[in-house]
Design a protein around this motif. Structure first.
Motif, PDB file in Angstrom:
ATOM      1  N   TYR A  47      16.193  20.432  34.799  1.00  0.00           N
ATOM      2  CA  TYR A  47      15.318  19.166  35.026  1.00  0.00           C
ATOM      3  C   TYR A  47      15.952  18.104  33.676  1.00  0.00           C
ATOM      4  CZ  TYR A  47      11.323  15.969  34.597  1.00  0.00           C
ATOM      5  OH  TYR A  47      10.517  14.985  34.367  1.00  0.00           O
ATOM      6  N   SER A  48      15.894  18.828  32.620  1.00  0.00           N
ATOM      7  CA  SER A  48      16.336  18.100  31.429  1.00  0.00           C
ATOM      8  C   SER A  48      17.859  17.486  31.833  1.00  0.00           C
ATOM      9  CB  SER A  48      16.835  19.017  30.334  1.00  0.00           C
ATOM     10  OG  SER A  48      15.556  19.428  29.869  1.00  0.00           O
ATOM     11  N   ILE A  49      18.800  18.078  32.447  1.00  0.00           N
ATOM     12  CA  ILE A  49      20.137  17.626  32.708  1.00  0.00           C
ATOM     13  C   ILE A  49      20.041  16.430  33.797  1.00  0.00           C
ATOM     14  CG2 ILE A  49      22.045  18.020  33.960  1.00  0.00           C
ATOM     15  CD1 ILE A  49      22.146  20.839  32.509  1.00  0.00           C
ATOM     16  N   GLU A  50      19.031  16.365  34.774  1.00  0.00           N
ATOM     17  CA  GLU A  50      18.690  15.533  35.554  1.00  0.00           C
ATOM     18  C   GLU A  50      18.327  14.237  35.204  1.00  0.00           C
ATOM     19  OE1 GLU A  50      16.101  17.157  38.913  1.00  0.00           O
ATOM     20  OE2 GLU A  50      18.012  18.426  39.738  1.00  0.00           O
ATOM     21  N   GLN A  51      17.289  14.559  34.334  1.00  0.00           N
ATOM     22  CA  GLN A  51      16.614  13.281  33.396  1.00  0.00           C
ATOM     23  C   GLN A  51      17.874  12.644  32.572  1.00  0.00           C
ATOM     24  OE1 GLN A  51      13.516  11.951  34.246  1.00  0.00           O
ATOM     25  NE2 GLN A  51      13.971  13.283  35.952  1.00  0.00           N
ATOM     26  N   ILE A  52      18.320  13.218  32.061  1.00  0.00           N
ATOM     27  CA  ILE A  52      19.393  12.636  30.957  1.00  0.00           C
ATOM     28  C   ILE A  52      20.507  11.839  31.929  1.00  0.00           C
ATOM     29  CG2 ILE A  52      21.432  13.348  29.393  1.00  0.00           C
ATOM     30  CD1 ILE A  52      19.605  15.478  28.507  1.00  0.00           C
ATOM     31  N   ASN A  53      21.012  12.527  33.093  1.00  0.00           N
ATOM     32  CA  ASN A  53      22.055  11.951  33.706  1.00  0.00           C
ATOM     33  C   ASN A  53      21.295  10.585  34.287  1.00  0.00           C
ATOM     34  OD1 ASN A  53      24.310  13.438  32.995  1.00  0.00           O
ATOM     35  ND2 ASN A  53      23.669  15.082  34.608  1.00  0.00           N
ATOM     36  N   PHE A  54      20.306  10.693  34.809  1.00  0.00           N
ATOM     37  CA  PHE A  54      19.485   9.670  35.583  1.00  0.00           C
ATOM     38  C   PHE A  54      19.597   8.385  34.769  1.00  0.00           C
ATOM     39  CE2 PHE A  54      15.749   7.083  36.566  1.00  0.00           C
ATOM     40  CZ  PHE A  54      16.183   6.576  37.807  1.00  0.00           C
ATOM     41  N   PHE A  91      29.436   9.103  25.054  1.00  0.00           N
ATOM     42  CA  PHE A  91      29.240  10.099  23.747  1.00  0.00           C
ATOM     43  C   PHE A  91      27.833  10.417  23.535  1.00  0.00           C
ATOM     44  CE2 PHE A  91      28.491  11.010  19.279  1.00  0.00           C
ATOM     45  CZ  PHE A  91      29.246  12.156  19.085  1.00  0.00           C
ATOM     46  N   ASP A  92      26.706   9.392  23.392  1.00  0.00           N
ATOM     47  CA  ASP A  92      25.503   9.750  23.406  1.00  0.00           C
ATOM     48  C   ASP A  92      24.954  10.906  24.517  1.00  0.00           C
ATOM     49  OD1 ASP A  92      25.576   8.480  21.197  1.00  0.00           O
ATOM     50  OD2 ASP A  92      24.481   6.577  22.338  1.00  0.00           O
ATOM     51  N   ARG A  93      25.494  10.743  25.964  1.00  0.00           N
ATOM     52  CA  ARG A  93      25.001  11.483  26.901  1.00  0.00           C
ATOM     53  C   ARG A  93      25.692  12.764  26.793  1.00  0.00           C
ATOM     54  NH1 ARG A  93      25.796  11.015  33.283  1.00  0.00           N
ATOM     55  NH2 ARG A  93      25.807   8.848  32.890  1.00  0.00           N
ATOM     56  N   SER A  94      26.749  12.954  26.237  1.00  0.00           N
ATOM     57  CA  SER A  94      27.523  14.237  25.859  1.00  0.00           C
ATOM     58  C   SER A  94      26.500  15.066  24.969  1.00  0.00           C
ATOM     59  CB  SER A  94      28.986  14.282  25.403  1.00  0.00           C
ATOM     60  OG  SER A  94      29.471  13.703  26.416  1.00  0.00           O
ATOM     61  N   MET A  95      26.219  14.307  23.927  1.00  0.00           N
ATOM     62  CA  MET A  95      25.477  14.945  22.874  1.00  0.00           C
ATOM     63  C   MET A  95      24.195  15.328  23.414  1.00  0.00           C
ATOM     64  SD  MET A  95      27.484  15.161  20.154  1.00  0.00           S
ATOM     65  CE  MET A  95      26.185  15.496  18.896  1.00  0.00           C
ATOM     66  N   GLU A  96      23.456  14.460  24.197  1.00  0.00           N
ATOM     67  CA  GLU A  96      22.219  14.994  24.642  1.00  0.00           C
ATOM     68  C   GLU A  96      22.164  16.205  25.635  1.00  0.00           C
ATOM     69  OE1 GLU A  96      18.948  12.622  26.065  1.00  0.00           O
ATOM     70  OE2 GLU A  96      19.785  10.741  24.780  1.00  0.00           O
ATOM     71  N   LEU A  97      23.226  16.035  26.516  1.00  0.00           N
ATOM     72  CA  LEU A  97      23.443  17.386  27.432  1.00  0.00           C
ATOM     73  C   LEU A  97      23.610  18.686  26.563  1.00  0.00           C
ATOM     74  CD1 LEU A  97      25.448  15.675  30.148  1.00  0.00           C
ATOM     75  CD2 LEU A  97      23.183  16.400  30.195  1.00  0.00           C
ATOM     76  N   ALA A  98      24.480  18.388  25.532  1.00  0.00           N
ATOM     77  CA  ALA A  98      24.787  19.584  24.539  1.00  0.00           C
ATOM     78  C   ALA A  98      23.379  20.183  23.848  1.00  0.00           C
ATOM     79  CB  ALA A  98      25.763  19.266  23.360  1.00  0.00           C
ATOM     80  N   HIS A  99      22.501  19.182  23.528  1.00  0.00           N
ATOM     81  CA  HIS A  99      21.435  19.687  22.851  1.00  0.00           C
ATOM     82  C   HIS A  99      20.421  20.233  23.769  1.00  0.00           C
ATOM     83  CE1 HIS A  99      18.123  19.668  20.024  1.00  0.00           C
ATOM     84  NE2 HIS A  99      17.195  18.924  21.066  1.00  0.00           N
ATOM     85  N   LYS A 102      21.338  23.722  24.337  1.00  0.00           N
ATOM     86  CA  LYS A 102      21.371  24.735  23.125  1.00  0.00           C
ATOM     87  C   LYS A 102      19.846  25.091  23.077  1.00  0.00           C
ATOM     88  CE  LYS A 102      24.550  23.195  19.465  1.00  0.00           C
ATOM     89  NZ  LYS A 102      24.482  22.191  18.390  1.00  0.00           N
ATOM     90  N   ARG A 103      18.906  24.143  23.415  1.00  0.00           N
ATOM     91  CA  ARG A 103      17.483  24.595  23.413  1.00  0.00           C
ATOM     92  C   ARG A 103      17.080  25.280  24.733  1.00  0.00           C
ATOM     93  NH1 ARG A 103      13.809  20.555  25.846  1.00  0.00           N
ATOM     94  NH2 ARG A 103      15.047  18.731  26.113  1.00  0.00           N
ATOM     95  N   ARG A 104      18.048  25.586  25.678  1.00  0.00           N
ATOM     96  CA  ARG A 104      17.803  26.068  26.916  1.00  0.00           C
ATOM     97  C   ARG A 104      17.091  27.437  26.897  1.00  0.00           C
ATOM     98  NH1 ARG A 104      20.754  30.063  29.601  1.00  0.00           N
ATOM     99  NH2 ARG A 104      20.868  29.879  31.904  1.00  0.00           N
ATOM    100  N   VAL A 105      15.932  27.380  27.935  1.00  0.00           N
ATOM    101  CA  VAL A 105      15.250  28.675  28.305  1.00  0.00           C
ATOM    102  C   VAL A 105      15.542  28.742  29.765  1.00  0.00           C
ATOM    103  CG1 VAL A 105      13.097  29.807  28.273  1.00  0.00           C
ATOM    104  CG2 VAL A 105      13.487  28.354  26.527  1.00  0.00           C
ATOM    105  N   SER A 106      15.910  29.914  30.054  1.00  0.00           N
ATOM    106  CA  SER A 106      16.406  30.218  31.683  1.00  0.00           C
ATOM    107  C   SER A 106      15.551  29.443  32.598  1.00  0.00           C
ATOM    108  CB  SER A 106      16.752  31.404  32.077  1.00  0.00           C
ATOM    109  OG  SER A 106      15.764  32.146  32.197  1.00  0.00           O
ATOM    110  N   GLY A 107      14.200  29.760  32.570  1.00  0.00           N
ATOM    111  CA  GLY A 107      13.339  29.387  33.802  1.00  0.00           C
ATOM    112  C   GLY A 107      13.781  29.586  35.016  1.00  0.00           C
ATOM    113  N   CYS A 108      14.877  30.609  35.220  1.00  0.00           N
ATOM    114  CA  CYS A 108      15.185  31.205  36.581  1.00  0.00           C
ATOM    115  C   CYS A 108      14.607  32.284  37.273  1.00  0.00           C
ATOM    116  CB  CYS A 108      16.658  31.119  36.371  1.00  0.00           C
ATOM    117  SG  CYS A 108      17.670  29.547  36.039  1.00  0.00           S
ATOM    118  N   THR A 109      13.571  32.853  36.274  1.00  0.00           N
ATOM    119  CA  THR A 109      13.133  34.039  36.893  1.00  0.00           C
ATOM    120  C   THR A 109      11.933  33.919  37.530  1.00  0.00           C
ATOM    121  OG1 THR A 109      11.804  34.491  34.758  1.00  0.00           O
ATOM    122  CG2 THR A 109      13.884  35.500  34.736  1.00  0.00           C
TER     123      THR A 109
END
Length: 122
Positions: A47-54, A91-99, A102-109
């Motif tokens: 979800y975070s990746i989708e929102q950042i990219n959008f 650059f800002d997009r790349s930094m936000e995606l990296a961040h 980093k704070r990733r919690v799987s959420g895939c279970t």
């Protein structure tokens, strides 16, 4: 004391529900928290990746339109500034995606709700 439920998510955020409020207007119900192995939307990586990219795709489209207009109208200084702005946005997009990663919690279970067995249907 207020009554309700507290559910702690894997990301550390809480879902708080009040079924009855007392006159003291407590911050949390007086119950121990339950736990589910899932994240809130804001902490979920996909979800975070989708929102950042959008958000950055929209910014890039707007900036690119301005850049193309500046080039068409031979405004070199504006075109250069907008070109730098597009590079900074990348650059800002790349930094936000990296961040976000980093704070990733799987959420895939599979989510197991409190009081339900894993093999029960929803």
């Amino acid at each position: 004391m207020c009554q309700g439920s507290i559910t702690e998510l894997a990301c550390g955020h809480l879902l708080v529900h009040f079924s009855l409020r007392c006159p003291s207007n407590c911050q949390y119900p007086a119950v121990p928290p339950a736990y589910i192995e899932d994240t809130c939307a804001a902490c979920h990586l996909k979800y975070s990746i989708e929102q950042i990219n959008f958000r950055y795709d929209k910014l890039l489209d707007e900036t690119r339109t301005l850049y193309q207009a500046a080039v068409r109208e031979c405004r070199q200084e504006d075109a250069d500034a907008l070109s730098k702005k597009m590079a900074q946005q990348g650059f800002d997009r790349s930094m936000e995606l990296a961040h976000a990663a980093k704070r990733r919690v799987s959420g895939c279970t599979d989510v197991v709700w409190p009081g339900k067995r894993f093999d029960e249907s929803s």
